[in-house]
Motif scaffolding. Structure first.
Motif, PDB file in Angstrom:
ATOM      1  N   LEU A 187      -3.362  47.698   9.832  1.00 12.10           N
ATOM      2  CA  LEU A 187      -2.936  48.113   8.203  1.00 12.10           C
ATOM      3  C   LEU A 187      -1.392  48.728   7.936  1.00 12.10           C
ATOM      4  CD1 LEU A 187      -3.800  47.901   5.063  1.00 12.10           C
ATOM      5  CD2 LEU A 187      -4.973  49.982   5.572  1.00 12.10           C
ATOM      6  N   ALA A 188      -0.791  48.799   8.784  1.00 18.86           N
ATOM      7  CA  ALA A 188       0.682  49.569   8.891  1.00 18.86           C
ATOM      8  C   ALA A 188       1.334  48.499   8.228  1.00 18.86           C
ATOM      9  CB  ALA A 188       0.575  50.741   9.536  1.00 18.86           C
ATOM     10  N   ILE A 195     -12.916  47.028  -7.015  1.00 24.71           N
ATOM     11  CA  ILE A 195     -13.056  47.952  -5.922  1.00 24.71           C
ATOM     12  C   ILE A 195     -14.338  48.995  -6.279  1.00 24.71           C
ATOM     13  CG2 ILE A 195     -12.063  50.150  -5.504  1.00 24.71           C
ATOM     14  CD1 ILE A 195     -10.162  47.300  -4.524  1.00 24.71           C
ATOM     15  N   ASP A 196     -14.642  49.338  -5.900  1.00 26.52           N
ATOM     16  CA  ASP A 196     -16.347  50.087  -6.111  1.00 26.52           C
ATOM     17  C   ASP A 196     -15.449  51.902  -6.453  1.00 26.52           C
ATOM     18  OD1 ASP A 196     -18.565  51.739  -5.592  1.00 26.52           O
ATOM     19  OD2 ASP A 196     -18.643  51.147  -4.093  1.00 26.52           O
ATOM     20  N   LYS A 197     -15.845  51.730  -7.812  1.00 26.10           N
ATOM     21  CA  LYS A 197     -14.935  52.871  -8.637  1.00 26.10           C
ATOM     22  C   LYS A 197     -16.255  54.373  -7.608  1.00 26.10           C
ATOM     23  CE  LYS A 197     -13.288  50.610 -12.638  1.00 26.10           C
ATOM     24  NZ  LYS A 197     -13.523  50.436 -13.442  1.00 26.10           N
ATOM     25  N   ARG A 198     -17.707  53.968  -6.700  1.00 23.19           N
ATOM     26  CA  ARG A 198     -18.063  55.168  -6.885  1.00 23.19           C
ATOM     27  C   ARG A 198     -17.888  55.832  -5.097  1.00 23.19           C
ATOM     28  NH1 ARG A 198     -23.626  51.708  -6.668  1.00 23.19           N
ATOM     29  NH2 ARG A 198     -21.975  50.365  -5.592  1.00 23.19           N
ATOM     30  N   LYS A 199     -17.067  54.965  -4.933  1.00 20.55           N
ATOM     31  CA  LYS A 199     -15.814  55.855  -3.229  1.00 20.55           C
ATOM     32  C   LYS A 199     -14.830  56.374  -3.981  1.00 20.55           C
ATOM     33  CE  LYS A 199     -16.527  51.462  -1.059  1.00 20.55           C
ATOM     34  NZ  LYS A 199     -15.637  50.052   0.320  1.00 20.55           N
ATOM     35  N   ASP A 243       0.993  31.073  -6.462  1.00 17.88           N
ATOM     36  CA  ASP A 243       0.272  30.034  -6.400  1.00 17.88           C
ATOM     37  C   ASP A 243      -1.066  31.354  -5.480  1.00 17.88           C
ATOM     38  OD1 ASP A 243       0.362  28.370  -8.645  1.00 17.88           O
ATOM     39  OD2 ASP A 243       0.782  26.207  -6.854  1.00 17.88           O
ATOM     40  N   GLU A 244      -0.254  31.822  -4.629  1.00 16.59           N
ATOM     41  CA  GLU A 244      -0.843  32.197  -3.967  1.00 16.59           C
ATOM     42  C   GLU A 244      -1.233  33.971  -4.054  1.00 16.59           C
ATOM     43  OE1 GLU A 244       0.689  31.420  -0.254  1.00 16.59           O
ATOM     44  OE2 GLU A 244       0.164  29.607  -0.304  1.00 16.59           O
ATOM     45  N   VAL A 245      -0.165  34.158  -4.912  1.00 19.48           N
ATOM     46  CA  VAL A 245      -0.280  36.200  -5.663  1.00 19.48           C
ATOM     47  C   VAL A 245      -1.396  35.883  -6.361  1.00 19.48           C
ATOM     48  CG1 VAL A 245       0.404  37.894  -6.868  1.00 19.48           C
ATOM     49  CG2 VAL A 245       2.096  36.074  -5.309  1.00 19.48           C
ATOM     50  N   ASP A 246      -1.998  37.825  -6.064  1.00 22.78           N
ATOM     51  CA  ASP A 246      -3.785  38.169  -6.322  1.00 22.78           C
ATOM     52  C   ASP A 246      -3.187  38.694  -7.479  1.00 22.78           C
ATOM     53  OD1 ASP A 246      -5.597  38.231  -3.934  1.00 22.78           O
ATOM     54  OD2 ASP A 246      -3.830  39.655  -2.823  1.00 22.78           O
ATOM     55  N   ASN A 264      -6.948  46.322   2.184  1.00 22.68           N
ATOM     56  CA  ASN A 264      -7.930  45.484   2.623  1.00 22.68           C
ATOM     57  C   ASN A 264      -7.637  44.322   1.635  1.00 22.68           C
ATOM     58  OD1 ASN A 264      -7.401  46.849   5.225  1.00 22.68           O
ATOM     59  ND2 ASN A 264      -9.176  48.117   4.626  1.00 22.68           N
ATOM     60  N   LYS A 265      -8.000  43.970   0.386  1.00 22.01           N
ATOM     61  CA  LYS A 265      -8.756  43.537  -0.255  1.00 22.01           C
ATOM     62  C   LYS A 265      -7.598  42.506  -1.065  1.00 22.01           C
ATOM     63  CE  LYS A 265     -13.144  44.739  -1.763  1.00 22.01           C
ATOM     64  NZ  LYS A 265     -13.774  44.921  -3.056  1.00 22.01           N
ATOM     65  N   VAL A 266      -6.556  43.059  -1.461  1.00 18.29           N
ATOM     66  CA  VAL A 266      -5.492  42.278  -1.851  1.00 18.29           C
ATOM     67  C   VAL A 266      -4.395  41.796  -0.612  1.00 18.29           C
ATOM     68  CG1 VAL A 266      -3.748  44.601  -1.772  1.00 18.29           C
ATOM     69  CG2 VAL A 266      -3.568  42.184  -2.969  1.00 18.29           C
ATOM     70  N   LYS A 267      -3.208  40.513  -0.911  1.00 17.18           N
ATOM     71  CA  LYS A 267      -3.391  39.650  -0.242  1.00 17.18           C
ATOM     72  C   LYS A 267      -1.654  40.780  -0.017  1.00 17.18           C
ATOM     73  CE  LYS A 267      -4.657  35.099  -1.527  1.00 17.18           C
ATOM     74  NZ  LYS A 267      -4.904  34.924  -2.798  1.00 17.18           N
ATOM     75  N   ASN A 268      -1.246  40.890  -0.830  1.00 18.08           N
ATOM     76  CA  ASN A 268       0.915  41.734  -0.644  1.00 18.08           C
ATOM     77  C   ASN A 268       0.099  42.978  -2.179  1.00 18.08           C
ATOM     78  OD1 ASN A 268       3.378  43.276  -1.137  1.00 18.08           O
ATOM     79  ND2 ASN A 268       4.087  40.968  -0.689  1.00 18.08           N
ATOM     80  N   PRO A 269       0.312  43.928  -1.510  1.00 16.42           N
ATOM     81  CA  PRO A 269      -0.032  45.313  -2.199  1.00 16.42           C
ATOM     82  C   PRO A 269       0.970  45.989  -3.379  1.00 16.42           C
ATOM     83  CG  PRO A 269       0.236  46.375  -0.341  1.00 16.42           C
ATOM     84  CD  PRO A 269       0.094  44.689   0.167  1.00 16.42           C
ATOM     85  N   TYR A 270       2.385  44.771  -2.666  1.00 18.72           N
ATOM     86  CA  TYR A 270       3.119  45.048  -3.697  1.00 18.72           C
ATOM     87  C   TYR A 270       4.123  44.197  -4.648  1.00 18.72           C
ATOM     88  CZ  TYR A 270       4.567  49.100   0.426  1.00 18.72           C
ATOM     89  OH  TYR A 270       4.652  49.793   1.308  1.00 18.72           O
ATOM     90  N   ILE A 271       3.191  42.904  -4.515  1.00 17.83           N
ATOM     91  CA  ILE A 271       3.224  41.902  -5.356  1.00 17.83           C
ATOM     92  C   ILE A 271       1.751  40.859  -6.237  1.00 17.83           C
ATOM     93  CG2 ILE A 271       4.191  39.696  -5.521  1.00 17.83           C
ATOM     94  CD1 ILE A 271       5.996  40.660  -3.046  1.00 17.83           C
ATOM     95  N   PHE A 272       1.534  41.757  -6.574  1.00 17.10           N
ATOM     96  CA  PHE A 272       0.166  40.574  -7.266  1.00 17.10           C
ATOM     97  C   PHE A 272       1.008  40.284  -8.869  1.00 17.10           C
ATOM     98  CE2 PHE A 272       1.120  45.696  -7.867  1.00 17.10           C
ATOM     99  CZ  PHE A 272       0.811  45.853  -9.460  1.00 17.10           C
ATOM    100  N   LYS A 273       0.040  39.515  -9.774  1.00 16.59           N
ATOM    101  CA  LYS A 273      -0.179  39.238 -11.683  1.00 16.59           C
ATOM    102  C   LYS A 273      -0.394  40.099 -12.177  1.00 16.59           C
ATOM    103  CE  LYS A 273       0.030  34.412 -10.185  1.00 16.59           C
ATOM    104  NZ  LYS A 273      -0.740  33.328  -9.987  1.00 16.59           N
TER     105      LYS A 273
END
Length: 91
Positions: free
Chosen positions: A9-10, A37-41, A27-30, A52-61
């Motif tokens: 992950l790092a 995301i499970d809000k109960r966690k 077209d490949e950006v989340d 873990n779910k997002v392709k790039n946590p720094y770039i999204f739509k």
């Protein structure tokens, strides 16, 4: 998470942080609203789940608009920055 998963992950975070917008296929950006995301966690688990779910946590739509987030290498908090902006706006 075990040490191998944390290391992986790092590496993903470091690789994603260095990607420029010119290198991104939009077209490949989340789409942020599609990431569930499970809000109960606990908050830490939710963060790891997101990373873990997002392709790039720094770039999204957001609503189809490309968004990039960056963090500065200072000790200033987001609150410090917003306070400074407001002080300058309302002098």
């Amino acid at each position: 998470m075990n040490n191998k998963e944390i290391e992986k992950l790092a590496e993903k975070l470091e690789r994603c942080r260095k990607i420029s917008l010119d290198e991104v296929n939009q077209d490949e950006v989340d789409e942020i609203t599609d990431i569930k995301i499970d809000k109960r966690k606990q908050s830490g688990e939710r963060i790891l789940d997101f990373l873990n779910k997002v392709k790039n946590p720094y770039i999204f739509k957001v609503n189809g608009k490309l968004v990039r987030i960056r963090f500065s290498d200072t000790n200033k908090t987001a609150n410090d920055c917003l306070t400074n902006v407001l002080k300058n706006l309302y002098r």
